[in-house]
Design a protein around this motif. Sequence first.
Motif, PDB file in Angstrom:
ATOM      1  N   ALA A  24       0.836  -1.200   0.000  1.00  0.00           N
ATOM      2  CA  ALA A  24       0.000   0.000   0.000  1.00  0.00           C
ATOM      3  C   ALA A  24       0.870   1.248   0.000  1.00  0.00           C
ATOM      4  O   ALA A  24       0.533   2.245  -0.644  1.00  0.00           O
ATOM      5  N   ALA A  27       2.022   1.868  -3.502  1.00  0.00           N
ATOM      6  CA  ALA A  27       0.930   2.394  -4.315  1.00  0.00           C
ATOM      7  C   ALA A  27       0.717   3.878  -4.040  1.00  0.00           C
ATOM      8  O   ALA A  27       0.555   4.675  -4.957  1.00  0.00           O
ATOM      9  N   ASP A 140      -4.954  -5.926  -3.481  1.00  0.00           N
ATOM     10  CA  ASP A 140      -4.365  -4.919  -4.363  1.00  0.00           C
ATOM     11  C   ASP A 140      -3.652  -5.535  -5.565  1.00  0.00           C
ATOM     12  O   ASP A 140      -2.895  -4.855  -6.242  1.00  0.00           O
ATOM     13  N   TYR A 158      -8.397  -2.875  -4.384  1.00  0.00           N
ATOM     14  CA  TYR A 158      -7.760  -1.571  -4.165  1.00  0.00           C
ATOM     15  C   TYR A 158      -6.901  -1.230  -5.377  1.00  0.00           C
ATOM     16  O   TYR A 158      -5.929  -1.915  -5.684  1.00  0.00           O
ATOM     17  N   CYS A 159      -7.278  -0.165  -6.080  1.00  0.00           N
ATOM     18  CA  CYS A 159      -6.548   0.238  -7.283  1.00  0.00           C
ATOM     19  C   CYS A 159      -5.901   1.609  -7.096  1.00  0.00           C
ATOM     20  O   CYS A 159      -5.675   2.316  -8.058  1.00  0.00           O
ATOM     21  N   GLN A 168      -8.976  -5.493 -11.970  1.00  0.00           N
ATOM     22  CA  GLN A 168      -9.678  -5.946 -10.780  1.00  0.00           C
ATOM     23  C   GLN A 168     -11.182  -6.021 -10.971  1.00  0.00           C
ATOM     24  O   GLN A 168     -11.867  -6.646 -10.174  1.00  0.00           O
ATOM     25  N   ASP A 177     -10.243   3.302  -4.797  1.00  0.00           N
ATOM     26  CA  ASP A 177      -8.886   3.843  -4.899  1.00  0.00           C
ATOM     27  C   ASP A 177      -8.429   4.638  -3.681  1.00  0.00           C
ATOM     28  O   ASP A 177      -7.366   5.244  -3.704  1.00  0.00           O
TER      29      ASP A 177
END
Length: 189
Positions: A24, A27, A140, A158-159, A168, A177
């Motif tokens: 995360a 990202a 993710d 989670y994008c 996804q 997001d």
Amino acid sequence: MGFVEGENRQTPRCIVLSRTARRALDAEWDRCRWLWNECVAKSRHVHAQSRAGGEKLTCGPAQLGVVEALDQIQLPTCVASSSTHSGLRHTPGLTGLYPRFEGRIYSAAEVTHGKPAPDLFLHAARHMGFDPQVCTVVEDSRYGVQAARAAGMRVFGYCGGLTPAQWQNGPDTVVFDDMRKLPALLTRT
């Protein structure tokens, strides 16, 4: 990351997180480059001192909304990741998230087949004491989303970082997001 959801598929009962905070963090760093230098410098400092009981990493999950989201979610949670157990101890330890999941961290090393096979999520749900159909996975990665679907679990994709939303999208999947939106999404869907 993943969640176990209630029997009516609307009220979550348990959450299975499939990736560590590092994923995360990566990202969010793509979205917030201004944090990059500060986090890298801090991470290097913390890595150097981590074995000596040094300070915890202070940038990252708080900026991502991960901690805020976890604080609002009053469900059983765990981590189910393709990472090794040593990696799973290290990264959440640096970010201060390890105590939230201690004793509820599952590695693909514990199962025969990793993602995209459903084995890891089924293993985590079994150890948490939940049937797969009442589980929701927050994930993710493309393979993690495929694994959660194969396990018969609902998926929140989670994008907000490295994985494009189109990888996804699919049945029983809510794509989002911003980790701060997750608690509200769990109650609405």
